[in-house]
Design a protein around this motif. Structure first.
Motif, PDB file in Angstrom:
ATOM      1  N   VAL A 102       0.548  -0.860  -0.239  1.00  0.00           N
ATOM      2  CA  VAL A 102       0.163   0.054   0.124  1.00  0.00           C
ATOM      3  C   VAL A 102       0.634   1.063   0.354  1.00  0.00           C
ATOM      4  O   VAL A 102       0.410   1.940  -0.719  1.00  0.00           O
ATOM      5  CB  VAL A 102      -0.709  -0.051   1.246  1.00  0.00           C
ATOM      6  CG1 VAL A 102      -1.671   1.340   1.274  1.00  0.00           C
ATOM      7  CG2 VAL A 102      -2.533  -1.156   0.986  1.00  0.00           C
ATOM      8  N   ASN A 103       2.317   0.877   0.673  1.00  0.00           N
ATOM      9  CA  ASN A 103       2.359   1.991   0.686  1.00  0.00           C
ATOM     10  C   ASN A 103       3.912   2.311  -0.062  1.00  0.00           C
ATOM     11  O   ASN A 103       5.124   3.457   0.344  1.00  0.00           O
ATOM     12  CB  ASN A 103       3.112   2.442   2.386  1.00  0.00           C
ATOM     13  CG  ASN A 103       1.921   2.845   3.142  1.00  0.00           C
ATOM     14  OD1 ASN A 103       0.921   3.183   2.793  1.00  0.00           O
ATOM     15  ND2 ASN A 103       1.925   2.194   4.532  1.00  0.00           N
ATOM     16  N   GLY A 104       3.692   1.659  -0.905  1.00  0.00           N
ATOM     17  CA  GLY A 104       5.274   1.009  -1.970  1.00  0.00           C
ATOM     18  C   GLY A 104       5.495   0.226  -2.244  1.00  0.00           C
ATOM     19  O   GLY A 104       4.865  -0.329  -2.420  1.00  0.00           O
ATOM     20  N   SER A 105       6.757  -0.337  -1.654  1.00  0.00           N
ATOM     21  CA  SER A 105       7.239  -1.617  -2.128  1.00  0.00           C
ATOM     22  C   SER A 105       8.316  -2.532  -1.001  1.00  0.00           C
ATOM     23  O   SER A 105       7.996  -1.537  -0.328  1.00  0.00           O
ATOM     24  CB  SER A 105       8.064  -1.398  -3.147  1.00  0.00           C
ATOM     25  OG  SER A 105       9.178  -1.512  -3.536  1.00  0.00           O
ATOM     26  N   VAL A 106       8.078  -3.541  -1.091  1.00  0.00           N
ATOM     27  CA  VAL A 106       8.904  -4.174  -0.386  1.00  0.00           C
ATOM     28  C   VAL A 106      10.099  -5.125  -1.250  1.00  0.00           C
ATOM     29  O   VAL A 106       9.360  -6.417  -2.324  1.00  0.00           O
ATOM     30  CB  VAL A 106       8.637  -5.280   0.732  1.00  0.00           C
ATOM     31  CG1 VAL A 106       8.876  -6.233   1.782  1.00  0.00           C
ATOM     32  CG2 VAL A 106       6.947  -4.129   1.325  1.00  0.00           C
ATOM     33  N   GLU A 107      11.422  -5.255  -0.654  1.00  0.00           N
ATOM     34  CA  GLU A 107      11.945  -6.660  -1.100  1.00  0.00           C
ATOM     35  C   GLU A 107      12.935  -6.958  -0.360  1.00  0.00           C
ATOM     36  O   GLU A 107      12.867  -6.765   0.510  1.00  0.00           O
ATOM     37  CB  GLU A 107      12.936  -5.481  -1.706  1.00  0.00           C
ATOM     38  CG  GLU A 107      14.236  -4.439  -2.223  1.00  0.00           C
ATOM     39  CD  GLU A 107      14.745  -3.818  -2.462  1.00  0.00           C
ATOM     40  OE1 GLU A 107      14.517  -3.695  -4.086  1.00  0.00           O
ATOM     41  OE2 GLU A 107      15.280  -2.798  -2.936  1.00  0.00           O
ATOM     42  N   TYR A 108      13.502  -7.816  -1.181  1.00  0.00           N
ATOM     43  CA  TYR A 108      14.372  -9.112  -0.345  1.00  0.00           C
ATOM     44  C   TYR A 108      15.631  -9.392  -0.783  1.00  0.00           C
ATOM     45  O   TYR A 108      15.164  -9.944  -2.220  1.00  0.00           O
ATOM     46  CB  TYR A 108      13.291 -10.545   0.641  1.00  0.00           C
ATOM     47  CG  TYR A 108      12.419  -9.787   1.283  1.00  0.00           C
ATOM     48  CD1 TYR A 108      11.783  -9.746   0.642  1.00  0.00           C
ATOM     49  CD2 TYR A 108      12.523  -9.415   2.979  1.00  0.00           C
ATOM     50  CE1 TYR A 108      10.168  -8.745   1.370  1.00  0.00           C
ATOM     51  CE2 TYR A 108      11.883  -8.717   3.825  1.00  0.00           C
ATOM     52  CZ  TYR A 108      10.305  -9.403   3.023  1.00  0.00           C
ATOM     53  OH  TYR A 108       9.350  -8.510   4.024  1.00  0.00           O
ATOM     54  N   TRP A 109      16.267  -9.514  -0.404  1.00  0.00           N
ATOM     55  CA  TRP A 109      17.696  -9.973  -1.115  1.00  0.00           C
ATOM     56  C   TRP A 109      18.434 -11.420  -0.586  1.00  0.00           C
ATOM     57  O   TRP A 109      18.336 -11.107   1.120  1.00  0.00           O
ATOM     58  CB  TRP A 109      18.836  -8.667  -1.022  1.00  0.00           C
ATOM     59  CG  TRP A 109      18.606  -7.718  -1.967  1.00  0.00           C
ATOM     60  CD1 TRP A 109      17.718  -6.742  -1.461  1.00  0.00           C
ATOM     61  CD2 TRP A 109      18.853  -7.690  -3.362  1.00  0.00           C
ATOM     62  NE1 TRP A 109      17.599  -5.405  -2.578  1.00  0.00           N
ATOM     63  CE2 TRP A 109      18.007  -6.360  -3.366  1.00  0.00           C
ATOM     64  CE3 TRP A 109      19.469  -8.332  -4.450  1.00  0.00           C
ATOM     65  CZ2 TRP A 109      18.589  -5.444  -4.856  1.00  0.00           C
ATOM     66  CZ3 TRP A 109      19.583  -7.613  -5.176  1.00  0.00           C
ATOM     67  CH2 TRP A 109      19.303  -6.291  -6.104  1.00  0.00           C
ATOM     68  N   GLY A 110      18.799 -12.209  -1.535  1.00  0.00           N
ATOM     69  CA  GLY A 110      20.287 -12.760  -0.426  1.00  0.00           C
ATOM     70  C   GLY A 110      20.861 -13.190  -0.615  1.00  0.00           C
ATOM     71  O   GLY A 110      21.676 -11.797  -0.941  1.00  0.00           O
ATOM     72  N   GLN A 111      21.675 -13.738   0.240  1.00  0.00           N
ATOM     73  CA  GLN A 111      23.170 -13.635   0.326  1.00  0.00           C
ATOM     74  C   GLN A 111      23.883 -13.316  -0.893  1.00  0.00           C
ATOM     75  O   GLN A 111      25.764 -13.566  -0.499  1.00  0.00           O
ATOM     76  CB  GLN A 111      23.366 -14.645   1.314  1.00  0.00           C
ATOM     77  CG  GLN A 111      23.313 -14.445   2.909  1.00  0.00           C
ATOM     78  CD  GLN A 111      23.677 -12.702   3.287  1.00  0.00           C
ATOM     79  OE1 GLN A 111      24.623 -12.243   3.041  1.00  0.00           O
ATOM     80  NE2 GLN A 111      22.179 -11.932   3.439  1.00  0.00           N
ATOM     81  N   GLY A 112      23.237 -14.513  -1.747  1.00  0.00           N
ATOM     82  CA  GLY A 112      24.387 -14.821  -2.871  1.00  0.00           C
ATOM     83  C   GLY A 112      24.896 -16.372  -3.255  1.00  0.00           C
ATOM     84  O   GLY A 112      24.884 -16.790  -1.838  1.00  0.00           O
ATOM     85  N   THR A 113      25.462 -16.597  -4.514  1.00  0.00           N
ATOM     86  CA  THR A 113      25.946 -18.127  -4.567  1.00  0.00           C
ATOM     87  C   THR A 113      27.225 -17.877  -5.321  1.00  0.00           C
ATOM     88  O   THR A 113      27.138 -17.252  -6.434  1.00  0.00           O
ATOM     89  CB  THR A 113      24.954 -18.884  -4.626  1.00  0.00           C
ATOM     90  OG1 THR A 113      26.155 -20.945  -4.763  1.00  0.00           O
ATOM     91  CG2 THR A 113      24.378 -18.808  -6.084  1.00  0.00           C
ATOM     92  N   ARG A 114      27.967 -18.018  -5.357  1.00  0.00           N
ATOM     93  CA  ARG A 114      29.450 -17.500  -6.166  1.00  0.00           C
ATOM     94  C   ARG A 114      29.668 -18.654  -6.882  1.00  0.00           C
ATOM     95  O   ARG A 114      29.751 -19.964  -7.273  1.00  0.00           O
ATOM     96  CB  ARG A 114      30.664 -18.235  -5.886  1.00  0.00           C
ATOM     97  CG  ARG A 114      31.711 -17.220  -6.107  1.00  0.00           C
ATOM     98  CD  ARG A 114      33.389 -16.433  -4.997  1.00  0.00           C
ATOM     99  NE  ARG A 114      32.388 -15.458  -4.296  1.00  0.00           N
ATOM    100  CZ  ARG A 114      32.727 -14.348  -4.684  1.00  0.00           C
ATOM    101  NH1 ARG A 114      31.972 -13.715  -6.012  1.00  0.00           N
ATOM    102  NH2 ARG A 114      31.721 -12.908  -3.583  1.00  0.00           N
TER     103      ARG A 114
END
Length: 119
Positions: A102-114
């Protein structure tokens, strides 16, 4: 708490393929657009593939036609299929989730894999 855990990275020879997996917990994957980014040492984070239900994104040119993002909402998992890998594809590959609220957006990130590409 939404968590993203990437797996499947490793070393592959030039011309080879690799499939990465991002396992999501804490929320239903179906609510999100998903994407994969990569970041080399000292480099900016670049979009390589995505699966969006509302947004149009523009992956880097070198990934088009070789990298494909897919998802299995039932398994709460996101995949990155990478074909014809090149030495310059070596990087940390990171999973990303995004959704509008409602107020914008939400995002999530992982730690990554090489990923390393070397003969």
């Amino acid at each position: 708490q939404v968590q993203l855990v990437e797996s499947g990275g490793g070393t592959v020879q030039p011309g080879g393929s690799l499939r990465l997996t991002c396992t999501v917990s804490g929320s239903a994957l179906s609510s999100y657009d998903v994407a994969w980014y990569r970041q080399g040492p000292g480099m900016q984070r670049d979009l390589v593939a995505f699966d969006s239900r509302g947004r149009t994104l523009d992956p880097i040119e070198s990934a088009k036609g070789r990298f494909y993002c897919s998802r299995d909402d039932a398994k709460n998992s996101v995949y990155l299929q990478m074909d014809d890998l090149r030495p310059e594809d070596a990087a940390l590959y990171i999973c990303h989730l995004h959704t509008k609220v409602v107020n914008g957006s939400v995002e999530y990130w992982g730690q990554g894999t090489r990923v390393t590409v070397s003969s």
